[in-house]
Design a protein around this motif. Structure first.
Motif, PDB file in Angstrom:
ATOM      1  N   GLY A 294       0.680  -1.522  -0.333  1.00 50.56           N
ATOM      2  CA  GLY A 294       0.023  -0.147  -0.050  1.00 50.56           C
ATOM      3  C   GLY A 294       0.689   1.229   0.117  1.00 50.56           C
ATOM      4  O   GLY A 294       0.072   2.322  -0.150  1.00 50.56           O
ATOM      5  N   TRP A 296       3.904   3.918  -1.593  1.00 54.14           N
ATOM      6  CA  TRP A 296       4.474   4.441  -2.926  1.00 54.14           C
ATOM      7  C   TRP A 296       5.802   4.345  -2.565  1.00 54.14           C
ATOM      8  O   TRP A 296       6.667   4.793  -1.702  1.00 54.14           O
ATOM      9  CB  TRP A 296       4.101   5.795  -3.300  1.00 54.14           C
ATOM     10  CG  TRP A 296       2.715   5.943  -3.538  1.00 54.14           C
ATOM     11  CD1 TRP A 296       1.922   5.075  -3.673  1.00 54.14           C
ATOM     12  CD2 TRP A 296       1.939   7.228  -3.637  1.00 54.14           C
ATOM     13  NE1 TRP A 296       0.624   5.652  -3.861  1.00 54.14           N
ATOM     14  CE2 TRP A 296       0.900   7.076  -4.134  1.00 54.14           C
ATOM     15  CE3 TRP A 296       2.295   8.775  -3.559  1.00 54.14           C
ATOM     16  CZ2 TRP A 296      -0.215   7.940  -4.169  1.00 54.14           C
ATOM     17  CZ3 TRP A 296       1.505   9.685  -3.959  1.00 54.14           C
ATOM     18  CH2 TRP A 296       0.210   9.043  -4.115  1.00 54.14           C
ATOM     19  N   GLN A 437      -1.726  -2.299 -13.403  1.00 61.74           N
ATOM     20  CA  GLN A 437      -1.949  -2.175 -12.145  1.00 61.74           C
ATOM     21  C   GLN A 437      -3.480  -1.796 -11.968  1.00 61.74           C
ATOM     22  O   GLN A 437      -4.150  -1.456 -12.766  1.00 61.74           O
ATOM     23  CB  GLN A 437      -1.039  -0.737 -11.446  1.00 61.74           C
ATOM     24  CG  GLN A 437      -1.594   0.466 -11.813  1.00 61.74           C
ATOM     25  CD  GLN A 437      -0.785   1.488 -11.408  1.00 61.74           C
ATOM     26  OE1 GLN A 437       0.166   1.828 -11.611  1.00 61.74           O
ATOM     27  NE2 GLN A 437      -1.344   1.884  -9.850  1.00 61.74           N
ATOM     28  N   GLU A 438      -3.831  -2.423 -10.749  1.00 58.21           N
ATOM     29  CA  GLU A 438      -5.345  -2.462 -10.527  1.00 58.21           C
ATOM     30  C   GLU A 438      -5.785  -1.523  -9.304  1.00 58.21           C
ATOM     31  O   GLU A 438      -6.818  -1.622  -8.529  1.00 58.21           O
ATOM     32  CB  GLU A 438      -5.980  -4.070 -10.297  1.00 58.21           C
ATOM     33  CG  GLU A 438      -5.603  -4.574 -11.492  1.00 58.21           C
ATOM     34  CD  GLU A 438      -6.102  -6.180 -11.467  1.00 58.21           C
ATOM     35  OE1 GLU A 438      -6.672  -6.365 -10.234  1.00 58.21           O
ATOM     36  OE2 GLU A 438      -6.061  -6.920 -12.385  1.00 58.21           O
ATOM     37  N   ASN A 439      -4.703  -0.911  -8.898  1.00 59.93           N
ATOM     38  CA  ASN A 439      -4.800   0.199  -7.510  1.00 59.93           C
ATOM     39  C   ASN A 439      -4.162   1.255  -7.779  1.00 59.93           C
ATOM     40  O   ASN A 439      -3.363   1.483  -8.892  1.00 59.93           O
ATOM     41  CB  ASN A 439      -4.289  -0.698  -6.167  1.00 59.93           C
ATOM     42  CG  ASN A 439      -2.779  -1.191  -6.453  1.00 59.93           C
ATOM     43  OD1 ASN A 439      -1.979  -0.708  -7.150  1.00 59.93           O
ATOM     44  ND2 ASN A 439      -2.592  -2.397  -5.800  1.00 59.93           N
ATOM     45  N   GLY A 440      -3.769   2.145  -6.661  1.00 62.87           N
ATOM     46  CA  GLY A 440      -3.102   3.583  -6.908  1.00 62.87           C
ATOM     47  C   GLY A 440      -1.975   3.698  -6.444  1.00 62.87           C
ATOM     48  O   GLY A 440      -1.482   4.648  -6.320  1.00 62.87           O
ATOM     49  N   PHE A 441      -1.109   2.425  -6.005  1.00 66.20           N
ATOM     50  CA  PHE A 441       0.082   2.711  -5.326  1.00 66.20           C
ATOM     51  C   PHE A 441       1.100   1.796  -5.751  1.00 66.20           C
ATOM     52  O   PHE A 441       2.201   1.442  -5.286  1.00 66.20           O
ATOM     53  CB  PHE A 441      -0.033   2.499  -3.767  1.00 66.20           C
ATOM     54  CG  PHE A 441      -1.061   1.079  -3.391  1.00 66.20           C
ATOM     55  CD1 PHE A 441      -0.245   0.011  -3.353  1.00 66.20           C
ATOM     56  CD2 PHE A 441      -2.309   1.236  -3.142  1.00 66.20           C
ATOM     57  CE1 PHE A 441      -1.223  -1.052  -2.949  1.00 66.20           C
ATOM     58  CE2 PHE A 441      -2.954   0.459  -2.788  1.00 66.20           C
ATOM     59  CZ  PHE A 441      -2.574  -0.876  -2.732  1.00 66.20           C
ATOM     60  N   ASP A 442       1.001   0.771  -6.788  1.00 63.65           N
ATOM     61  CA  ASP A 442       1.961  -0.106  -7.303  1.00 63.65           C
ATOM     62  C   ASP A 442       2.817   0.096  -8.396  1.00 63.65           C
ATOM     63  O   ASP A 442       3.159  -0.567  -9.104  1.00 63.65           O
ATOM     64  CB  ASP A 442       1.163  -1.535  -7.594  1.00 63.65           C
ATOM     65  CG  ASP A 442       1.077  -2.330  -6.109  1.00 63.65           C
ATOM     66  OD1 ASP A 442       1.670  -2.272  -5.237  1.00 63.65           O
ATOM     67  OD2 ASP A 442       0.147  -3.329  -6.117  1.00 63.65           O
ATOM     68  N   CYS A 443       2.306   1.523  -9.082  1.00 66.25           N
ATOM     69  CA  CYS A 443       3.219   1.741 -10.102  1.00 66.25           C
ATOM     70  C   CYS A 443       4.631   1.698 -10.016  1.00 66.25           C
ATOM     71  O   CYS A 443       5.379   1.409 -11.094  1.00 66.25           O
ATOM     72  CB  CYS A 443       2.620   3.345 -10.671  1.00 66.25           C
ATOM     73  SG  CYS A 443       3.133   4.354  -9.237  1.00 66.25           S
ATOM     74  N   GLN A 464      -0.876  -8.186 -11.463  1.00 68.42           N
ATOM     75  CA  GLN A 464      -1.214  -7.582 -10.176  1.00 68.42           C
ATOM     76  C   GLN A 464      -0.864  -8.407  -8.825  1.00 68.42           C
ATOM     77  O   GLN A 464      -0.492  -8.012  -7.889  1.00 68.42           O
ATOM     78  CB  GLN A 464      -2.590  -6.906 -10.175  1.00 68.42           C
ATOM     79  CG  GLN A 464      -2.934  -6.292  -8.838  1.00 68.42           C
ATOM     80  CD  GLN A 464      -2.209  -4.988  -8.619  1.00 68.42           C
ATOM     81  OE1 GLN A 464      -1.851  -3.855  -9.481  1.00 68.42           O
ATOM     82  NE2 GLN A 464      -1.590  -4.669  -7.388  1.00 68.42           N
ATOM     83  N   GLU A 465      -1.269  -9.580  -9.090  1.00 67.85           N
ATOM     84  CA  GLU A 465      -1.031 -10.671  -7.788  1.00 67.85           C
ATOM     85  C   GLU A 465       0.112 -10.909  -7.521  1.00 67.85           C
ATOM     86  O   GLU A 465       0.311 -11.336  -6.301  1.00 67.85           O
ATOM     87  CB  GLU A 465      -2.090 -11.833  -8.209  1.00 67.85           C
ATOM     88  CG  GLU A 465      -1.443 -12.553  -9.507  1.00 67.85           C
ATOM     89  CD  GLU A 465      -2.089 -13.958  -9.782  1.00 67.85           C
ATOM     90  OE1 GLU A 465      -1.687 -14.792 -10.644  1.00 67.85           O
ATOM     91  OE2 GLU A 465      -3.138 -13.997  -9.407  1.00 67.85           O
TER      92      GLU A 465
END
Length: 484
Positions: A294, A296, A437-443, A464-465
């Motif tokens: 979770g 950055w 990515q399927e969220n806002g913090f794994d870029c 993503q998994e």
């Protein structure tokens, strides 16, 4: 008619020929002029004088006996004709009798002739020896009727066999002619109709046509299988990633998990965990906590990880591609100065031969992290495939990055190598078939793993998994200062 034969064991034979004791091979002559009562000197002289009576020795004439034949002992006035196996008399109107001498039953030793011109006395001369009538008997030579019949039967069988052979030869010749004519007619079908063209030329044309047809078939098969192989090659990378890519997804052991858990704990927040001397990057517990789920990623973690990727390639050059990894400040510096949004001079010294230890243009790929306020992307100068690539885990497009990188590589080649290169034909690829990515913090994690897999020469076969695992793995590699 009978024939004459010598009876060597006849009672008068020994009396007619008396042999001297000393010279047993010279018989005493029975000539009327010889004197049996002369003294020894006259006897010796008469013996010498009688030597002229011996005829010149004739060379034996060999004669091959043809079967079937009849063996005749002694001498005879009849001979065999092999063609008809009949006896022919040579005594009719002839002054000589053919003489055949046999030592064995089947071997002819010598031939001679008996001169019968002298009819004054009852004697006969053989090879110079004269014999009296008393030593000669007349013997009738006749063939047994059963033997004649057997010989005739054999001759008949031989003639029948020869006749059958002739018939078979005639039939074989006829069949051969029929086959040749049929083959010539078959060759003429579909061939050249020009008059006067030899058959061998027509045959050559026919073979060429057949060969051309075969080659066309082979060409079709080759193109078919090449296309089939190309389809399979498109499927191989994904399957290869699943079956062979063990190292990028190797599970962490208990010791590694314990080490990472301790680094993420609150007790380690103020501690310096590792220091990379070459890049002068220090990682504390607080900085490393950005790899927890979770969070950055920050510049220090990204830059140190990219340095570890470069060191990995230096240690195992045959296993990884030759790449260069720019840090997170490079692109900001390149577009930060000047009015046009491009300043090559500000980054000119970043890639000198002395600083890098190698030429930048020697690399197959160059990776440039691009930070857009709160989002990380990756740009790639793919010199090996002559194209510029842009990878955004959210599927974004930025053409300005492509223009800046194209201008930079031209200036770099001019400055470092004095070369003018043309990149107008290079492809600009915004990669779309990549893990998103399927969220806002794994870029940030997506960005560094793009560089990791591309530097291995692998496709991007993660999703993503895998992000929680990659966060723990990256923390472990940084704590050990070694990228696996």
């Amino acid at each position: 008619m009978g024939t004459l034969a010598i009876k060597r064991h006849h009672p008068d034979f020994r009396s007619t020929f008396d042999y001297d004791d000393d010279n047993t091979h010279i018989p005493k002559s029975s000539h009327p002029n010889s004197n049996s009562n002369s003294n020894s000197n006259s006897n010796s002289n008469s013996r010498v004088s009688r030597l002229h009576l011996y005829p010149t020795q004739m060379a034996p004439v060999s004669r091959e006996i043809q079967a079937p034949c009849i063996i005749v002992r002694g001498f005879t006035g009849k001979r065999f004709n092999n063609s008809s196996n009949r006896l022919i008399n040579n005594n009719n109107n002839s002054s000589s009798v053919k003489f055949v001498n046999f030592e064995k039953d089947d071997d002819i030793v010598e031939l001679g002739y008996v001169d019968n011109n002298n009819n004054n006395d009852n004697s006969m001369q053989i090879d110079g020896f004269r014999f009296r009538d008393s030593g000669v008997e007349e013997i009738e030579v006749e063939m047994v009727e059963s033997e004649k019949e057997e010989v005739n039967n054999k001759l008949g069988e031989v003639q029948e066999i020869r006749a059958k052979y002739r018939e078979l030869d005639v039939k074989a010749e006829e069949n051969r002619r029929v086959q040749v004519s049929a083959s010539l007619e078959s060759l003429s079908v579909g061939q050249r109709a020009e008059a006067g063209v030899p058959y061998y030329k027509r045959l050559l044309c026919d073979s060429v046509e057949k060969t051309d047809a075969r080659l066309k078939r082979l060409s079709f098969d080759i193109s078919f299988f090449e296309g089939k192989r190309a389809l399979f090659e498109q499927l191989i990378p994904a399957k290869k990633d699943e079956d062979v890519l063990i190292e990028p997804f190797r599970p962490l052991d208990d010791d590694d998990l314990t080490m990472v858990a301790n680094a993420f704990s609150n007790s380690s927040r103020r501690k310096v965990l590792v220091t990379h001397e070459e890049s002068n990057i220090t990682i504390s517990g607080e900085v490393l906590r950005c790899l927890r789920p979770g969070a950055w990623l920050n510049d220090e973690v990204i830059n140190l990880y990219l340095e570890l990727l470069k060191e990995r390639e230096k240690k195992e050059p045959k296993k990884f591609l030759k790449c260069h990894f720019f840090n997170t400040f490079f692109y900001k510096k390149l577009i930060g100065g000047g009015r046009t949004g491009y300043d090559y001079k500000s980054v000119r010294r970043w890639t000198t031969q002395r600083k890098l230890g190698y030429g930048l243009l020697e690399c197959d790929k160059m990776f440039i992290p691009v930070h857009k306020e709160i989002h990380w992307c990756l740009a790639v100068i793919n010199k090996k495939e002559k194209k510029f690539q842009y990878l955004d885990s959210l599927g974004g497009i930025d053409k300005q990055v492509m223009r800046v990188l194209a201008k930079y590589i031209v200036d770099e080649a001019k400055d470092k190598n004095g070369e003018d290169i043309d990149v107008s034909a290079w492809q600009q690829e915004f990669v779309t078939d990549l893990p998103n990515q399927e969220n806002g913090f794994d870029c940030g994690v997506f960005m560094i793993k793009y560089a990791d897999f591309y530097s291995r020469g692998l496709s991007l076969c993660f999703s993503q998994e895998h992000m929680p695992y990659f966060r723990l793995r990256t923390a472990k590699e940084i704590l050990k200062l070694r990228a696996d």
